[in-house]
Enzyme design. Structure first.
Site, short mmCIF file in Angstrom:
data_model
loop_
_atom_site.label_atom_id
_atom_site.label_comp_id
_atom_site.label_asym_id
_atom_site.label_seq_id
_atom_site.Cartn_x
_atom_site.Cartn_y
_atom_site.Cartn_z
N HIS A 1 0.62 -1.36 -0.07
CA HIS A 1 0.05 0.04 0.11
C HIS A 1 0.83 1.38 0.16
CE1 HIS A 1 -3.75 -2.54 1.54
NE2 HIS A 1 -3.38 -2.52 0.26
N GLY B 1 -1.73 -8.98 12.58
CA GLY B 1 -2.21 -7.69 12.98
C GLY B 1 -3.04 -6.93 11.60
#
Ligand code: BJW
Ligand code: ZN
Length: 254
Positions: free
Chosen positions: A119, A195
């Protein structure tokens, strides 16, 4: 049946391990996640105002100021024991591929040399108009809440607005990074998903691709996610605690 005590042996026999991380791995460094109910960024800010190309077109100063505030928070943060354990794991396995959705640089600062950033990065701004790499202004925001507008710098080539080097909703992911990530997922024996809420595509497909190709998926997350049913092992706790313990039990007691 797979029991947790089987995990160290599985890890010791793996030739290629993929570690796939999300915002939760940086939570214990004080960096906000996105979707956690009380502490996530999207509980305080509206994603459609901030993390889409249209938002930047509408109000570049709002978006640039918010990302500069987040960059400042990352600059002030340090990697935690989870980042360090991932860097250490690389020393014990023949091959380890680290893939992150995170736009911070905490994996790198913990010593993980080569990181696939799906990202993008807070530290790689580019021109919104001509896409050339660009620089930052000298000034950083100073107040804690992230509300101050800041005009983005101008591109030195075309004068366009400089934008954060991250992947917004509706944008395609960097193709070389995505290709490398799927290739690694297809060829590993173990994939850690750490996570991440596993809600954002196409990144969320990566553990699924690994499982389909026969890899064992190990999830580390204090909360349930859509990956729970697919994961062979679910370690329900914060990664800065679970990862060092796992590394110790697997490699350092032997
Ligand atoms: C702990 C912990 C601890 C807590 N230890 N764990 C409708 C509208 C628009 C788009 C779409 C749509 N429907 C589908 C789409 C596609 C969209 C998508 O998937 N949307 C879904 C959310 C519905 N995807 C895209 O748009 C992607 N592009 C794309 O598909 O291109 C093709 C295309 C082209 C043209 C048109 C349409 C499609 C791009 C997605 C880019 C995502 N970008 C962001 C922002 C990056 C920049 C920034 O930082 O601002 O990336 S969104 C945000 O989510 C960020 C993250 O990388 C990503 C994933 O989040 P992550 O890491 O999982 O964090 P959280 O907060 O969700 O979860 C944290 C987890 O940690 C939780 O589970 C906690 O329990 C856990 N945790 N403490 C361990 N101590
Ligand atoms: Zn330009």
């Amino acid at each position: 049946m797979t029991v947790l005590s089987d995990l160290p042996e599985l890890l010791r026999s793996a030739r290629h391990i993929v570690v796939f991380t999300g915002a939760g791995v940086s939570a214990e460094s004080g960096i906000s996640t996105f979707r956690d109910d009380l502490t996530g960024l999207w509980s305080r800010f509206d994603v459609t105002d901030l993390a889409t190309p249209d938002a930047f077109r509408r109000d570049p100063d709002l978006v640039w100021g918010w990302y500069e505030w987040r960059r400042m928070n990352v600059l002030r943060a340090s990697p935690n024991a989870g980042h360090a354990a991932i860097a250490a794991m690389k020393r014990y396995v023949p091959k380890l591929t680290l893939i992150t959705q995170n736009v911070d640089d905490l994996h790198e600062r913990a010593g993980s040399g080569s990181v696939i950033h799906l990202h993008g990065s807070l530290f790689a701004p580019r021109c919104f108009a001509c896409a050339r790499p660009a620089g930052f202004a000298d000034e950083l925001p100073d107040e804690p809440e992230g509300g101050r507008r800041m005009a983005p710098p101008e591109c030195s080539h075309c004068g366009g607005h400089v934008r954060p080097g991250v992947v917004w909703f509706g944008e395609t992911l960097p193709q070389a990074a995505l290709k490398a990530a799927f290739k690694a997922a297809e060829s590993c024996q173990v994939l850690f998903s750490i996570g991440t809420s596993s809600l954002v595509n196409p990144a969320a497909e990566i553990p699924r691709v690994a499982a389909q190709a026969g890899a064992a998926v190990v999830q580390i997350n204090p909360n349930p996610t859509p990956l729970d049913g697919l994961a062979r092992f679910n370690l329900r706790g914060p990664s800065a605690q679970e990862l060092p313990r796992l590394i110790e039990n697997t490699w350092q007691k032997h």
